[in-house]
Design a protein around this motif. Structure first.
Motif, PDB file in Angstrom:
ATOM      1  N   SER A 192       0.821  -1.222   0.000  1.00 58.61           N
ATOM      2  CA  SER A 192       0.000   0.000   0.000  1.00 58.61           C
ATOM      3  C   SER A 192       0.847   1.261   0.000  1.00 58.61           C
ATOM      4  O   SER A 192       0.613   2.192   0.774  1.00 58.61           O
ATOM      5  N   ASP A 234       5.101 -10.348   3.724  1.00 60.60           N
ATOM      6  CA  ASP A 234       4.437 -11.159   4.746  1.00 60.60           C
ATOM      7  C   ASP A 234       3.060 -11.585   4.230  1.00 60.60           C
ATOM      8  O   ASP A 234       2.636 -11.154   3.149  1.00 60.60           O
ATOM      9  N   GLN A 235       2.361 -12.418   4.989  1.00 57.89           N
ATOM     10  CA  GLN A 235       1.099 -12.989   4.506  1.00 57.89           C
ATOM     11  C   GLN A 235       0.046 -11.915   4.232  1.00 57.89           C
ATOM     12  O   GLN A 235      -0.702 -12.007   3.263  1.00 57.89           O
ATOM     13  N   THR A 236      -0.009 -10.893   5.052  1.00 60.90           N
ATOM     14  CA  THR A 236      -0.980  -9.807   4.836  1.00 60.90           C
ATOM     15  C   THR A 236      -0.706  -9.102   3.517  1.00 60.90           C
ATOM     16  O   THR A 236      -1.625  -8.790   2.758  1.00 60.90           O
ATOM     17  N   GLU A 237       0.565  -8.875   3.217  1.00 64.50           N
ATOM     18  CA  GLU A 237       0.932  -8.218   1.970  1.00 64.50           C
ATOM     19  C   GLU A 237       0.657  -9.115   0.770  1.00 64.50           C
ATOM     20  O   GLU A 237       0.194  -8.636  -0.276  1.00 64.50           O
ATOM     21  N   ASP A 289      -1.705 -11.386   0.641  1.00 65.89           N
ATOM     22  CA  ASP A 289      -3.169 -11.375   0.483  1.00 65.89           C
ATOM     23  C   ASP A 289      -3.633 -10.091  -0.200  1.00 65.89           C
ATOM     24  O   ASP A 289      -4.503 -10.116  -1.071  1.00 65.89           O
ATOM     25  N   SER A 290      -3.038  -8.970   0.192  1.00 65.94           N
ATOM     26  CA  SER A 290      -3.386  -7.688  -0.424  1.00 65.94           C
ATOM     27  C   SER A 290      -3.051  -7.700  -1.915  1.00 65.94           C
ATOM     28  O   SER A 290      -3.862  -7.278  -2.754  1.00 65.94           O
ATOM     29  N   GLU A 318      -5.528  -9.731  -3.878  1.00 65.62           N
ATOM     30  CA  GLU A 318      -6.774  -8.985  -4.121  1.00 65.62           C
ATOM     31  C   GLU A 318      -6.596  -8.004  -5.278  1.00 65.62           C
ATOM     32  O   GLU A 318      -7.472  -7.877  -6.133  1.00 65.62           O
TER      33      GLU A 318
END
Length: 193
Positions: free
Chosen positions: A127, A148-151, A153-154, A157
């Motif tokens: 982001s 990382d996993q959040t990145e 996943d982002s 998307e």
């Protein structure tokens, strides 16, 4: 000559509407009546109108895709939108998309202009829309293996968004891969001749 209805007929008519009159005076009952009317009207409208199709990877896989080519980071940079007559491309997760129809977002002065003609994957994942997330054009394509996993996943998307909205025109490759591919194509052409 008509005669007015007898008084008891008028009173019986008003008695029929008396419960409605009391309901309209009660704010709680009026709220429930409004809510019921809303859901009834909404269900009628939804049943008679077909909304937009939801995004699915299956629809993207079945879409017709124009002839594709490989782009190195330096070749992709030529499609940065600075020239109005040139297509505007962005790479996301190795896929190059034609985003020309959204020149206001990706073209010069747009919110995502730094990504024009570049690999936007890292910036979308973290982001960040600044130039610090862009690799040098002569470096290998960003492997993104430190996300990382959040990145991740982002980024997934965002990749789904691009796949659902824009036409893929090729893939982003390292210069070495592009040279090997060109060499293989040349060899195939000589065999066919």
């Amino acid at each position: 000559q008509q005669q007015p209805p007898p008084a008891d007929t008028a009173q019986s008519f008003l008695r029929v509407f008396e419960p409605l009159s009391r309901t309209l005076e009660n704010p709680v009952a009026l709220g429930f009546l409004g809510l019921a009317a809303f859901f009834i009207i909404r269900s009628i409208v939804v049943s008679y109108s077909k909304g937009p199709e939801r995004f699915s990877m299956k629809s993207v896989q079945q879409a017709s895709v124009p002839a594709q080519r490989d782009f190195t980071p330096r070749e992709l940079a030529a499609f940065d939108g600075k020239d109005e007559g040139t297509a505007l491309y962005i790479a996301v997760k190795g896929v190059v998309y034609d985003v020309s129809k959204s020149r206001g977002f990706y073209g010069p002065g747009g919110a995502y202009a730094n990504f024009s003609g570049r690999d936007a994957s890292r910036g979308l994942a973290v982001s960040s829309f600044g130039t610090e997330v862009l690799k040098d054009l002569d470096e290998p394509v960003d492997a993104l293996d430190d996300l990382d996993q959040t990145e991740v996943d982002s980024l997934d998307e965002w990749a789904g968004f691009f796949a659902g909205k824009y036409v893929p025109v090729g893939r982003l490759v390292n210069p070495a891969e592009s040279a090997a591919s060109a060499s293989a194509s040349a060899s195939e052409s000589k065999k066919d001749a």
